[in-house]
Design a protein around this motif. Structure first.
Motif, mmCIF file in Angstrom:
data_model
loop_
_atom_site.group_PDB
_atom_site.id
_atom_site.type_symbol
_atom_site.label_atom_id
_atom_site.label_comp_id
_atom_site.label_asym_id
_atom_site.label_seq_id
_atom_site.Cartn_x
_atom_site.Cartn_y
_atom_site.Cartn_z
ATOM 1 N N LEU A 199 27.165 -3.867 -24.026
ATOM 2 C CA LEU A 199 26.126 -2.835 -24.121
ATOM 3 C C LEU A 199 26.686 -1.512 -24.657
ATOM 4 C CD1 LEU A 199 23.990 -3.329 -20.874
ATOM 5 C CD2 LEU A 199 23.191 -3.568 -23.246
ATOM 6 N N SER A 200 27.893 -1.158 -24.239
ATOM 7 C CA SER A 200 28.454 0.110 -24.723
ATOM 8 C C SER A 200 28.705 0.031 -26.229
ATOM 9 C CB SER A 200 29.718 0.482 -23.955
ATOM 10 O OG SER A 200 30.736 -0.476 -24.149
ATOM 11 N N ALA A 201 29.243 -1.089 -26.665
ATOM 12 C CA ALA A 201 29.516 -1.233 -28.100
ATOM 13 C C ALA A 201 28.209 -1.308 -28.890
ATOM 14 C CB ALA A 201 30.362 -2.482 -28.346
ATOM 15 N N TRP A 202 27.240 -2.019 -28.325
ATOM 16 C CA TRP A 202 25.970 -2.200 -29.032
ATOM 17 C C TRP A 202 25.174 -0.883 -29.113
ATOM 18 C CZ3 TRP A 202 23.942 -5.242 -32.437
ATOM 19 C CH2 TRP A 202 22.557 -5.183 -32.671
ATOM 20 N N THR A 203 25.223 -0.117 -28.049
ATOM 21 C CA THR A 203 24.514 1.171 -28.033
ATOM 22 C C THR A 203 25.020 2.053 -29.181
ATOM 23 O OG1 THR A 203 24.240 1.048 -25.648
ATOM 24 C CG2 THR A 203 24.045 3.215 -26.613
ATOM 25 N N LYS B 117 21.291 17.128 -18.935
ATOM 26 C CA LYS B 117 20.515 16.530 -20.026
ATOM 27 C C LYS B 117 20.288 15.037 -19.850
ATOM 28 C CE LYS B 117 21.274 19.934 -23.600
ATOM 29 N NZ LYS B 117 21.387 21.029 -22.644
ATOM 30 N N ASP B 118 21.139 14.392 -19.069
ATOM 31 C CA ASP B 118 20.951 12.967 -18.823
ATOM 32 C C ASP B 118 20.097 12.756 -17.580
ATOM 33 O OD1 ASP B 118 22.234 11.397 -20.846
ATOM 34 O OD2 ASP B 118 24.169 12.152 -20.130
ATOM 35 N N ILE B 119 19.426 11.607 -17.556
ATOM 36 C CA ILE B 119 18.570 11.326 -16.393
ATOM 37 C C ILE B 119 19.255 10.404 -15.397
ATOM 38 C CG2 ILE B 119 16.396 11.551 -17.657
ATOM 39 C CD1 ILE B 119 16.419 8.345 -17.607
ATOM 40 N N ASP B 120 20.463 9.923 -15.752
ATOM 41 C CA ASP B 120 21.000 8.811 -14.961
ATOM 42 C C ASP B 120 22.094 9.215 -13.981
ATOM 43 O OD1 ASP B 120 22.553 9.295 -17.187
ATOM 44 O OD2 ASP B 120 22.798 7.200 -17.764
ATOM 45 N N ASP B 121 21.817 10.299 -13.235
ATOM 46 C CA ASP B 121 22.618 10.588 -12.051
ATOM 47 C C ASP B 121 24.074 10.927 -12.370
ATOM 48 O OD1 ASP B 121 22.574 10.934 -9.316
ATOM 49 O OD2 ASP B 121 23.158 8.863 -8.862
ATOM 50 N N LEU C 216 15.810 1.878 -21.425
ATOM 51 C CA LEU C 216 16.143 1.250 -22.704
ATOM 52 C C LEU C 216 15.946 2.255 -23.843
ATOM 53 C CD1 LEU C 216 16.757 -1.118 -24.564
ATOM 54 C CD2 LEU C 216 14.371 -1.829 -24.374
ATOM 55 N N GLU C 217 14.842 3.005 -23.770
ATOM 56 C CA GLU C 217 14.546 3.965 -24.852
ATOM 57 C C GLU C 217 15.687 4.964 -25.020
ATOM 58 O OE1 GLU C 217 12.379 3.280 -22.282
ATOM 59 O OE2 GLU C 217 11.392 1.812 -23.600
ATOM 60 N N LYS C 218 16.206 5.433 -23.904
ATOM 61 C CA LYS C 218 17.263 6.436 -24.007
ATOM 62 C C LYS C 218 18.569 5.826 -24.513
ATOM 63 C CE LYS C 218 15.403 9.937 -20.951
ATOM 64 N NZ LYS C 218 15.074 10.956 -21.954
ATOM 65 N N GLY D 15 16.765 13.805 -27.050
ATOM 66 C CA GLY D 15 16.149 13.272 -25.835
ATOM 67 C C GLY D 15 16.774 11.984 -25.327
ATOM 68 N N GLY D 16 17.711 11.436 -26.095
ATOM 69 C CA GLY D 16 18.330 10.172 -25.696
ATOM 70 C C GLY D 16 19.524 10.384 -24.781
ATOM 71 N N ALA D 17 20.175 9.259 -24.447
ATOM 72 C CA ALA D 17 21.383 9.345 -23.619
ATOM 73 C C ALA D 17 22.414 10.195 -24.351
ATOM 74 C CB ALA D 17 21.923 7.945 -23.360
ATOM 75 N N GLN D 18 23.121 11.032 -23.597
ATOM 76 C CA GLN D 18 24.007 12.021 -24.213
ATOM 77 C C GLN D 18 25.355 11.431 -24.645
ATOM 78 O OE1 GLN D 18 23.054 15.542 -24.640
ATOM 79 N NE2 GLN D 18 21.215 14.275 -24.492
ATOM 80 N N SER D 19 25.885 12.005 -25.693
ATOM 81 C CA SER D 19 27.196 11.598 -26.218
ATOM 82 C C SER D 19 28.250 11.650 -25.133
ATOM 83 C CB SER D 19 27.635 12.544 -27.329
ATOM 84 O OG SER D 19 26.592 12.793 -28.199
#
Ligand SMILES: Cc1ncc(C[n+]2csc(CCOP(=O)(O)OP(=O)(O)O)c2C)c(N)n1
Ligand SMILES: [Mg+2]
Length: 808
Positions: free
Chosen positions: A26-30, A116-120, A96-98, A106-110
């Protein structure tokens, strides 16, 4: 739930292995998706770090899916952000969208971001080294809030864990934090070093780790070196194994990395040349085909789930622990070990091969379990039972600490703002208020010289164990009575300003990290803000809440000389997001600002920002006033005659907005003198000397160029958005002046701080201030030399009035 975790059973291990594989994928694919599959509108490279991610996949799988507990707080190496987001996606905390919008708006941050991130995200990272140091201070803050019983004592203690890139250890702030941690008896802290021996440009110097190992040891840390995985450990037991082990231990980092990149045949050739004649080695090599040999030689501990799990689960002591975890940058990816792999991305062909090797069917790239051997239900059940994610969100909200209406307002005929600050705190220290109990002060070895002495004498120094004040015991007379105990409310730091700001970041997040609101105040000399500037920026980026009191400032520090005289800091204050900057001249202003500031610190950053526009329209205010933030007070040691007045509510409000008329202008006034801070007497003198010649002129006190400026920009923006009635504080202030009036601004700092005021209503303006390094002198000499004295202000007023006549 305690900290202890046990080794997983076989069944759990099977799940962990699958999750490890999925996280790598998933990390590589993202990153691949962001770079190759998302349409580009600007042709810019999107980027992402597949190799840096691969390096930490095993360690992060072990930690997040088995070892960590909800009370732990983690700083993830910036470039492993996609690994973190993949983990949170599996937990159900990332969308998934992020992930698909990784590195897009608005997506997952670099790099993991608290705000800015929503994932804790616990601790933002990005500027290498800062997240690492932050964990030490987070642990210290835990000591502070727990020893003071500010949180429920039944809650288990957490660990502060940093996942550290090995090149981060080049950053000096890491060592500053190590030393400070040692002084404060640091505990419950883990630094897991991703020892892939690669940075951005290069392979890390050999022998470095011997030094680093010793260094941690010296600072009282336990050092756990995780070097070999299970396969290698088994091979070492075979005939020839001893020679193989010695070869690995002696192998230069560059050669090891190059062979990792080249693969099985290259390993064989090199080993045959180097140790082929040693007893047992030939037979040993013959046991492995090329692929297996490559697998063996890449089996460093950091990629061996069982080995890292053993190390982490065995580490139960509270002694700070550094895990030196051997890894391969880009492990399992085509550019593993290649020295240029830092920003390297798999091309579409490589990705296709990788995808096949991972068994992920086309079209199921984002599926949480596609390509794994274990049944999806079983894996989901495992994830559902993961201790770290068991309690949902790990962010706390703390109760508001009331700020009493009655607030100290020291009086005296002559006083400096620095003295006034000291008196306010000393007064607060005398009160038995909730506010005072939540204030914590800290200073990098300038506690006394920034006037915190009175506060510290009453409230004491925080020390986990408690220590005697030997001078007091020995009856040595001193103005400083510094008792050290867990009850103390001042944290004394060594001189390093990086530590000051990183500590303020940790203290200023206590409400969110631990559920206990603290009101942190840090003091330092104004010029040395620059020494810790990145850490200050970092603290603000995380939305930590604190007050920085910077004093003394400017060339007003006269005899001290140019190296101690700050020039550009007012501009730093204006430009720094999340920090409201003030430069009051008089102590009643300072008191009003601090009073407001203790409330401003506690405002909720999660409120919807669109309410800002509503507020702008109605009150000419700006967004930060809803969200709150931190404060920067630029103070002075210059004693000024204090005005005899009691501030009206209106003026207090204006002081907070950023300015008020010390002498009101008449409608249609031709001239205004505008000043900030300790230069007030010169502005007043100049004003008085021209009052007869320019009747109706005004004298404007700017307490916050930052807030006036921000309010003005906000109003402009609101009007552009159709809110026609929006009007800012500064526009209201300047409204009485004639449209072609002249302005003179003066500040002991860079003139650009106030120069923009000419643009608000198109007035012509002369800006006085300091543009060159200061020097030693007395005030008359220096104010003359740098053209800040009354004469210079009068000259500037004459020039601006002349200009006005010319334009007519
Ligand atoms: C203060 C700072 N300077 C420079 C950079 C640019 N930079 C990003 S990663 C990196 C090297 C990272 O190497 P390492 O920490 O070993 O991580 P790895 O990718 O090898 O895991 C550099 C120099 C940065 N992020 N922060
Ligand atoms: Mg590295």
């Amino acid at each position: 739930m305690g900290n202890e975790s046990r080794l997983p059973g076989e069944d759990q291990l099977a799940c962990l292995r699958e999750l490890e594989k999925k996280i790598l994928w998933l990390s590589a694919w993202t990153i691949h998706n962001a770079n190759h599959l998302r349409p580009s509108r600007d042709g810019l490279k999107v980027g992402g770090h597949q190799a840096s991610c691969a390096s930490l996949v095993t360690v992060m799988t072990a930690l997040y899916f088995h070892v960590l507990r909800p009370q732990d707080r983690i700083a993830v190496k910036p470039h492993a952000s996609p690994v973190f987001h993949a983990i949170q996606y599996l937990f159900g905390n990332q969308t998934l969208e992020k992930l698909q919008d990784f590195r897009a708006m608005g997506g997952a941050q670099s790099y993991p971001s608290r705000t800015k991130d929503i994932d804790d995200v616990d601790i933002s990272t990005g500027s290498v080294g800062l997240g690492v140091a932050m964990t030490s201070f987070v642990s210290l803050v835990q000591d502070y809030v727990r020893l003071k019983n500010l949180i429920d004592g039944d809650r288990p203690w957490g660990r502060a864990v940093a996942l550290v890139g090995d090149a981060e250890l080049d950053e000096g702030n890491v060592y500053e934090a190590l030393l400070e941690g040692w002084k404060h008896d640091l505990r419950n802290t883990w630094w897991v070093i991703d020892y892939n021996r690669q940075s951005l440009d290069a392979v890390v110097t050999d022998r470095l780790f011997g030094q680093i190992d010793k260094l941690f040891d010296n600072m009282g840390w336990r050092v756990e070196t995780l070097k070999y995985g299970k396969k290698l450990q088994a091979a070492f037991e075979k005939p020839g194994g001893g020679a193989l082990r010695s070869w690995i231990d002696d192998c230069p980092n560059s050669l090891y990395s190059a062979l990792v990149f080249k693969g099985g045949a290259a390993w064989r050739k090199q080993l045959q040349v180097d140790i082929g004649s040693a007893s047992g080695v030939r037979g040993l090599l013959d046991d492995y085909d090329d692929a297996a040999l490559h697998g063996l030689m890449s089996n460093l501990a950091g990629h061996d789930l069982e080995t890292v799990l053993e190390a982490f689960t065995a580490a139960q002591s509270e002694t700070p622990t550094c895990f030196i975890t051997y890894t391969i940058k880009g492990h399992n990816l085509p550019f593993a070990g290649h020295k240029d792999n830092h920003a390297g991305l798999m091309n579409p062909d490589q990705m296709q091969l990788f995808q096949e090797s991972m068994g992920v069917p086309p079209g199921q790239e984002w599926d949480k379990f596609a390509g794994l051997q274990q049944p999806a239900e079983k894996l989901q059940a495992y994830i559902n039972a993961v201790p770290f994610n068991a309690e949902g969100t790990r962010r706390y909200k703390a109760d508001y600490v009331p700020v009493p209406e009655a607030f100290p307002r020291p009086v005296g005929e002559r006083m400096s703002t620095q003295e006034g600050f000291g008196k306010i705190l000393a007064d607060l220290a005398r009160e038995d208020s909730q506010l005072a109990s939540r204030i914590i002060t800290t200073s990098p070895d300038v506690t006394v010289s920034t006037n915190l002495g009175g506060w510290v004498n009453r409230r004491g120094i925080f020390d986990r164990r408690g220590r005697e004040d030997v001078f007091k015991e020995q009856k040595v007379v001193s103005a400083q009575r510094w008792a050290l105990s867990p009850q103390g409310q001042h944290l004394e730091l060594g001189i390093a300003e990086n530590n000051l700001f990183t500590l303020l970041a940790a203290l200023g997040l206590s409400h969110s990290l631990f559920g206990a609101r603290l009101l942190p105040i840090g003091t330092l000399y104004d010029p040395f803000i620059c020494r810790g500037l990145d850490a200050l920026n970092y603290a603000c980026y995380q939305d930590a809440r604190f007050i920085v009191v910077a004093t003394p400032s400017g060339i007003t520090l006269a005899p001290e000389g140019g190296a101690h005289q700050s020039v550009g800091t007012p501009l730093i204050g204006m430009a720094q997001d999340g920090l409201a900057s003030f430069e009051p001249a008089f102590v009643d202003e300072l008191s009003a600002i601090l009073h407001w500031g203790f409330d401003y610190l506690q405002r909720d950053g999660s409120l919807r920002s669109d309410r800002g526009t509503e507020l702008q329209e109605n009150e000419g205010d700006w967004q930060r006033d809803i969200n709150g933030g931190s404060l920067y007070m630029r103070l002075s040691t210059r004693q000024l005659v204090q005005p005899e007045r009691s501030l009206t509510a209106r003026v207090e409000k204006q002081i907070i907005e950023g300015g008020y008329w010390l002498r009101e202008p008449e409608n249609g006034a031709e001239l205004a003198i505008i000043y900030s801070g300790a230069i007030a007497p010169e502005a007043l003198e100049a004003f008085d000397s021209i009052a007869d010649e320019v009747p109706g002129a005004g004298l404007l006190a700017v307490t916050s160029a930052d807030r006036l400026n921000a309010g003005w920009h906000a109003a402009e923006k609101a009007r552009r958005a159709g809110h026609r009635n929006a009007v800012s504080a500064v526009e209201r202030l300047l409204a009485p002046l004639a449209p072609d009036a002249g302005l003179v601004t003066v500040i002991d700092g860079h003139p650009a701080t106030l120069e923009w005021l000419g643009a608000v209503r198109g007035h012509s303006l002369q800006a006085l201030g300091v543009e060159h390094f200061g020097q030693s002198g007395d005030l008359p000499d220096l104010y003359r030399q740098y053209e800040l004295d009354a004469e210079a202000i009068v000259d500037a007023a004459a020039a601006v009035l002349l200009d006005r006549l010319r334009r007519r």
